[in-house]
Write a protein that holds these residues in place. Sequence first.
Motif, short mmCIF file in Angstrom:
data_model
loop_
_atom_site.label_atom_id
_atom_site.label_comp_id
_atom_site.label_asym_id
_atom_site.label_seq_id
_atom_site.Cartn_x
_atom_site.Cartn_y
_atom_site.Cartn_z
N LEU A 190 0.83 -1.13 0.06
CA LEU A 190 -0.13 0.11 0.09
C LEU A 190 0.68 1.43 0.02
CD1 LEU A 190 -2.68 -0.95 2.80
CD2 LEU A 190 -2.78 -1.57 0.18
N ASP A 191 0.46 2.37 -0.56
CA ASP A 191 0.99 3.77 -0.37
C ASP A 191 0.52 4.18 0.72
OD1 ASP A 191 1.46 6.55 -0.85
OD2 ASP A 191 1.55 5.89 -2.97
N ALA A 192 1.77 4.50 1.58
CA ALA A 192 1.75 5.10 3.07
C ALA A 192 0.98 6.52 3.00
CB ALA A 192 3.11 5.32 3.69
N ARG A 193 1.49 7.19 1.91
CA ARG A 193 0.74 8.65 1.69
C ARG A 193 -0.59 8.76 1.61
NH1 ARG A 193 4.04 12.73 2.19
NH2 ARG A 193 6.38 12.61 1.52
N LYS A 194 -1.35 7.72 0.72
CA LYS A 194 -2.57 7.75 0.29
C LYS A 194 -3.25 7.06 1.45
CE LYS A 194 -2.34 7.81 -4.50
NZ LYS A 194 -2.87 7.46 -5.84
N MET A 195 -2.63 6.18 2.40
CA MET A 195 -3.10 5.65 3.54
C MET A 195 -3.36 6.52 4.85
SD MET A 195 -4.47 2.58 2.55
CE MET A 195 -5.09 2.24 3.74
N GLY A 196 -2.56 7.77 4.58
CA GLY A 196 -2.54 8.69 5.47
C GLY A 196 -1.68 8.63 6.71
N VAL A 197 -0.46 7.73 6.38
CA VAL A 197 0.77 7.54 7.42
C VAL A 197 2.00 8.03 6.65
CG1 VAL A 197 -0.57 6.33 9.10
CG2 VAL A 197 0.39 5.03 7.22
N PRO A 198 2.24 9.19 6.26
CA PRO A 198 3.26 9.44 5.41
C PRO A 198 4.82 9.37 6.38
CG PRO A 198 2.13 11.47 5.48
CD PRO A 198 1.34 10.16 6.17
N THR A 199 4.53 9.74 7.50
CA THR A 199 5.77 9.75 8.42
C THR A 199 6.38 8.44 8.87
OG1 THR A 199 4.57 11.98 8.98
CG2 THR A 199 6.59 11.08 10.44
N THR A 200 7.61 8.54 8.68
CA THR A 200 8.35 7.28 9.11
C THR A 200 9.18 7.72 10.32
OG1 THR A 200 8.06 6.01 6.88
CG2 THR A 200 9.87 5.16 8.60
N VAL A 201 9.04 6.77 11.29
CA VAL A 201 10.07 7.09 12.48
C VAL A 201 10.67 5.78 12.58
CG1 VAL A 201 10.06 8.04 14.71
CG2 VAL A 201 8.12 8.66 13.12
N PHE A 202 12.07 5.88 13.05
CA PHE A 202 12.82 4.77 13.61
C PHE A 202 13.04 5.12 14.88
CE2 PHE A 202 13.54 5.05 8.90
CZ PHE A 202 13.20 3.65 8.66
N VAL A 203 12.72 4.03 15.77
CA VAL A 203 12.79 4.21 17.17
C VAL A 203 13.84 3.15 17.92
CG1 VAL A 203 11.58 4.27 19.32
CG2 VAL A 203 10.38 4.91 17.21
N GLU A 204 14.95 3.63 18.43
CA GLU A 204 16.03 2.73 18.90
C GLU A 204 15.35 2.50 20.54
OE1 GLU A 204 20.23 3.15 17.93
OE2 GLU A 204 19.37 5.29 16.90
N ILE A 205 15.36 1.22 20.76
CA ILE A 205 15.18 1.01 22.27
C ILE A 205 16.12 0.12 23.02
CG2 ILE A 205 13.30 -0.13 23.75
CD1 ILE A 205 11.27 0.65 21.74
N THR A 206 16.50 0.53 24.13
CA THR A 206 17.22 -0.14 24.98
C THR A 206 16.59 -0.81 26.26
OG1 THR A 206 19.19 1.47 24.35
CG2 THR A 206 19.59 0.04 26.38
N LEU A 207 16.67 -1.77 26.40
CA LEU A 207 16.00 -2.51 27.82
C LEU A 207 16.88 -2.16 28.90
CD1 LEU A 207 14.53 -5.59 25.96
CD2 LEU A 207 13.50 -3.35 26.35
N GLN A 208 16.00 -2.32 30.09
CA GLN A 208 16.64 -2.37 31.46
C GLN A 208 17.59 -3.63 31.48
OE1 GLN A 208 12.99 -1.88 33.78
NE2 GLN A 208 13.08 0.23 33.42
N ALA A 209 17.23 -4.76 31.14
CA ALA A 209 17.95 -6.07 31.11
C ALA A 209 17.94 -6.93 29.93
CB ALA A 209 17.40 -6.80 32.43
N GLN A 210 18.62 -7.93 29.84
CA GLN A 210 18.39 -8.68 28.89
C GLN A 210 17.99 -10.16 29.05
OE1 GLN A 210 19.76 -8.21 25.73
NE2 GLN A 210 19.59 -5.96 26.01
N ALA A 211 17.47 -10.29 30.20
CA ALA A 211 16.75 -11.65 30.53
C ALA A 211 15.66 -11.93 29.54
CB ALA A 211 16.37 -11.51 32.03
N ASP A 212 15.77 -13.24 29.36
CA ASP A 212 14.74 -13.97 28.53
C ASP A 212 13.12 -13.40 28.80
OD1 ASP A 212 16.39 -15.22 27.10
OD2 ASP A 212 16.09 -17.12 27.93
N GLU A 213 12.79 -13.41 29.93
CA GLU A 213 11.44 -12.98 30.29
C GLU A 213 11.23 -11.55 29.80
OE1 GLU A 213 13.96 -13.38 33.86
OE2 GLU A 213 13.29 -14.65 32.37
#
Length: 152
Positions: free
Chosen positions: A56-79
């Motif tokens: 689908l065309d993101a502009r025509k679907m009304g979501v033309p803005t793309t954001v890349f979000v980097e996330i760091t977690l508090q811990a690396q435990a499996d849970e």
Amino acid sequence: MTLDTTDKRILGALQRAGRMSNADLSDAVNLSPSACHRRVQRLEKDGYIKDYVALLDARKMGVPTTVFVEITLQAQADEVLDAFEKAVARIPDVLECHLMAGTADYLLKVVAENTDDFARIHRQYLARLPGVAQMQSSFALRTVFKTTALPV
């Protein structure tokens, strides 16, 4: 199963135009329609072709803005990782989520109407994700190149 040249031509053609008829595909890869159909069925059965979708065309679907979000977690435990991954998979505006090696633990690709809409997504969803220690968002100014086609 290994892919031969004909299989690769079929996959390349289907990546460019997934809705083409079997007759058009067989012409494009120089095979008889029945042989082409058998190969496509085998490629599907063996998992080389996962699905057929409409892009689908993101502009025509009304979501033309793309954001890349980097996330760091508090811990690396499996849970912690499991809880984060389950929660992020339920956010409708997140198109992709990648577990990363490097400074951030995850990289998300998010679509939004505009910066105000991203602020809503951030407030309503991203800020509530479990186990998050740090988050950094980068807005794409322009898409220079984009493809879903894998090299074959």
